[in-house]
Design an enzyme around this catalytic site. Sequence first.
Site, PDB file in Angstrom:
ATOM      1  N   PRO A 231       0.854  -1.189   0.000  1.00  0.00           N
ATOM      2  CA  PRO A 231       0.000   0.000   0.000  1.00  0.00           C
ATOM      3  C   PRO A 231       0.890   1.239   0.000  1.00  0.00           C
ATOM      4  O   PRO A 231       1.593   1.507   0.977  1.00  0.00           O
ATOM      5  CB  PRO A 231      -0.797  -0.134   1.307  1.00  0.00           C
ATOM      6  CG  PRO A 231       0.006  -1.045   2.160  1.00  0.00           C
ATOM      7  CD  PRO A 231       0.890  -1.880   1.305  1.00  0.00           C
ATOM      8  N   ASP A 407       5.902   2.537   1.819  1.00  0.00           N
ATOM      9  CA  ASP A 407       5.010   1.435   2.175  1.00  0.00           C
ATOM     10  C   ASP A 407       4.286   1.803   3.474  1.00  0.00           C
ATOM     11  O   ASP A 407       4.914   1.861   4.547  1.00  0.00           O
ATOM     12  CB  ASP A 407       5.882   0.173   2.354  1.00  0.00           C
ATOM     13  CG  ASP A 407       5.068  -1.069   2.647  1.00  0.00           C
ATOM     14  OD1 ASP A 407       3.902  -0.936   3.073  1.00  0.00           O
ATOM     15  OD2 ASP A 407       5.619  -2.177   2.460  1.00  0.00           O
ATOM     16  N   HIS A 408       3.003   2.012   3.356  1.00  0.00           N
ATOM     17  CA  HIS A 408       2.248   2.485   4.523  1.00  0.00           C
ATOM     18  C   HIS A 408       2.083   1.399   5.583  1.00  0.00           C
ATOM     19  O   HIS A 408       1.662   1.670   6.708  1.00  0.00           O
ATOM     20  CB  HIS A 408       0.874   3.000   4.070  1.00  0.00           C
ATOM     21  CG  HIS A 408       0.277   4.021   4.994  1.00  0.00           C
ATOM     22  ND1 HIS A 408       0.642   4.149   6.321  1.00  0.00           N
ATOM     23  CD2 HIS A 408      -0.646   4.988   4.781  1.00  0.00           C
ATOM     24  CE1 HIS A 408      -0.047   5.122   6.881  1.00  0.00           C
ATOM     25  NE2 HIS A 408      -0.834   5.663   5.962  1.00  0.00           N
ATOM     26  N   ARG A 409       2.428   0.158   5.255  1.00  0.00           N
ATOM     27  CA  ARG A 409       2.362  -0.874   6.311  1.00  0.00           C
ATOM     28  C   ARG A 409       3.347  -0.548   7.414  1.00  0.00           C
ATOM     29  O   ARG A 409       3.125  -0.850   8.577  1.00  0.00           O
ATOM     30  CB  ARG A 409       2.693  -2.255   5.720  1.00  0.00           C
ATOM     31  CG  ARG A 409       1.623  -2.802   4.788  1.00  0.00           C
ATOM     32  CD  ARG A 409       2.051  -4.114   4.183  1.00  0.00           C
ATOM     33  NE  ARG A 409       3.316  -3.987   3.446  1.00  0.00           N
ATOM     34  CZ  ARG A 409       3.969  -5.005   2.901  1.00  0.00           C
ATOM     35  NH1 ARG A 409       3.490  -6.226   3.011  1.00  0.00           N
ATOM     36  NH2 ARG A 409       5.099  -4.815   2.243  1.00  0.00           N
ATOM     37  N   ILE A 411       5.452   2.627   7.212  1.00  0.00           N
ATOM     38  CA  ILE A 411       5.760   4.056   7.327  1.00  0.00           C
ATOM     39  C   ILE A 411       4.472   4.874   7.297  1.00  0.00           C
ATOM     40  O   ILE A 411       3.671   4.737   6.368  1.00  0.00           O
ATOM     41  CB  ILE A 411       6.710   4.461   6.181  1.00  0.00           C
ATOM     42  CG1 ILE A 411       8.034   3.721   6.381  1.00  0.00           C
ATOM     43  CG2 ILE A 411       6.917   5.960   6.146  1.00  0.00           C
ATOM     44  CD1 ILE A 411       8.932   3.758   5.190  1.00  0.00           C
TER      45      ILE A 411
END
Length: 435
Positions: A231, A407-409, A411
Site C-alpha cells: 500500500p 510502504d504504509h504498512r 511508514i
Amino acid sequence: MKQEIKLPEIADNVVSGFLSRILVKVGDVIAKDQSIIEIETDKAATDIPSPLGGKIVDIKVNAGDEVRVGQTIMIVEVATDSVVIPTEVGTPSQTAKASAESGMVSEKLPVQSGAVRHEVPASAGMTTPLAASLPLPTSAFVPASPSVRRFARELGLDISRVKGSGPGGRISDDDVKAHAKDVIQSPKTSQFAGYAEVPDFSKWGPVEAQPMSRIRTITAESTVNSWQTIPQVVQFEKADITEVEKFRLASKAAVERAGGKLTMTAILLKLTAMALKQFPKFNASVDMKNNQIIYKNYINIGIAVDTEQGLLVPVVRDVDKKSLTELSVELGGIAERARLRKLTSEEMQGGNFTISNLGGIGGTSFTPIVYPNQVAILGVSKSAIEPVYQDGAFVPRNMLPLSLSYDHRLIDGADGARFLGWMCKVLEQPFLTWL
Ligand code: CAO
C-alpha cells in the site's frame, strides 16, 4: 551455397534458451556478425550474431520457441567464394561442416562477446527490476525451463513460489499445476491473479505482436507484485539546491580527475545514506509472514538506470562508507555497465532503498513504485530556477522536485514527511548534518 546456422553454446550447462526475438526476416541480406536472434536463458539474454554474410532463405524457428544448442535456426545463401570452412569449434567463422545429404554447410555460431545481459535476480527477498526503475524479480534464478515459466506466467503465478520436485528443485509443469491448485484452495486467493484475455485489436487496425523481452517480463511481474502487495503513499517536496549546485559545479573538476562525474544522483546517494541512518525505518523490510520488521545494519541503495533494453536497478553497496568522489566514480561505472549489459547478478541484488532520478530526462514530478521487499523509493525530477518568496521578496532559487513513495504498512504519513523534510533541509544547508 546454402549454409545452416545452428544455435551455438550460450553458457556452461545451458542446453537451451527461450527465443525472445528474431531480428531478421527471410530475404534480408545480412552482414557477418549482425545480430540475428535474441536468446534468453534463466540468467541472461544474449544476441546471437551471424557468423557470415549472405541472404536469409529460410528461418526454422519462431519467436517464443525453446531452442536447443545445435538446433538449426536459419539457412543462409552465401556467395561460394565467401564461405569459410572453420577448423575449430568456438571461435567466429568456425565450425562450418559440409552436410553430405543436404549439400549445406553447418555453421555453429559464436556468441557475441559482451552481448550477454545479466538480469536482476531475486535474492531471498531483495529484489531490484528491474530492470522498473524497479526491483529485481524474484523469479530470475528459479530452476525452471522457459516453457514452464511461461506456463506459470499464463496462470498468473509467481514461479519463485513454486516448489520444484525435480533434481536440484527443478520445477515441472506438474509442480506448477500443484501450486495453482494450492493457491486456488488457499484462502489467500489474491495471489492467483490470472491474466485477462486482451481483445482482438486487429479488428480496428493493423497490429504486430512481439514477445516480451525477459527484462520487460521481469519489470511487469515485479511492478504487479509491488502494486498488489504494497500500500503506497507518495509525499512531494521541493528542495532548494542553489548552494548544492554551486558546490557541485565547483567540485566537478576534482571528481573528474578521480575518474567520476559529480551529478545530482551521486549527491543524493550520499545524502540518502545519511537519511537512512537517521530514519532506520526506511532501511527496513516488512516480513508479514513472520509478523516482523527487518532492520538492516548496512546501507545498500539501488539506482534506477534507463537502458535500451529497459529499466535496470543495480545496487551501490555500503554507501555510507564511501566518499562523494568514490560514489560518483562507482555510479558512473554501474550505469555504464548497465547500458552495456555487463552487470553481474551480484550487482543487481541486495538493495534496501532505491533512487530513481528522471531529472536528466525531464518532468516536474512522478510517483515511483516501491520495489518489492523495500519500503521506500525516492523519485527525482528536473531541477529548475523558480521564484521563491524570501524575506519579503521573490528571489530566483534552483529548486529540485522530490517524491518519496513509501510502504504504509510500516511508514506513516508523518514519517514520510519528516524523512523528505530532513532531506530538503540538508540539501539546503548541508552543514546541518555537522550539528
Ligand atoms: N535535474 C536537472 N538536471 C539533472 C538532474 C536533475 N534532477 N539529474 C541529472 N541532471 C543532469 C546532469 O547534471 C547531467 O547534466 P550535464 O550532462 O550537463 O552534466 C545530465 O542531467 C545527465 O545526467 P546523467 O544521466 O549523466 O547522470 P546522473 O548521475 O544524474 O544519472 C542515472 C544517472 C543512471 C540515474 C541516469 O542516467 C538514468 O538512467 N536515469 C533514468 C532513471 C529512470 O529511468 N528512472 C525511472 C524508473 S521507473 O520508476
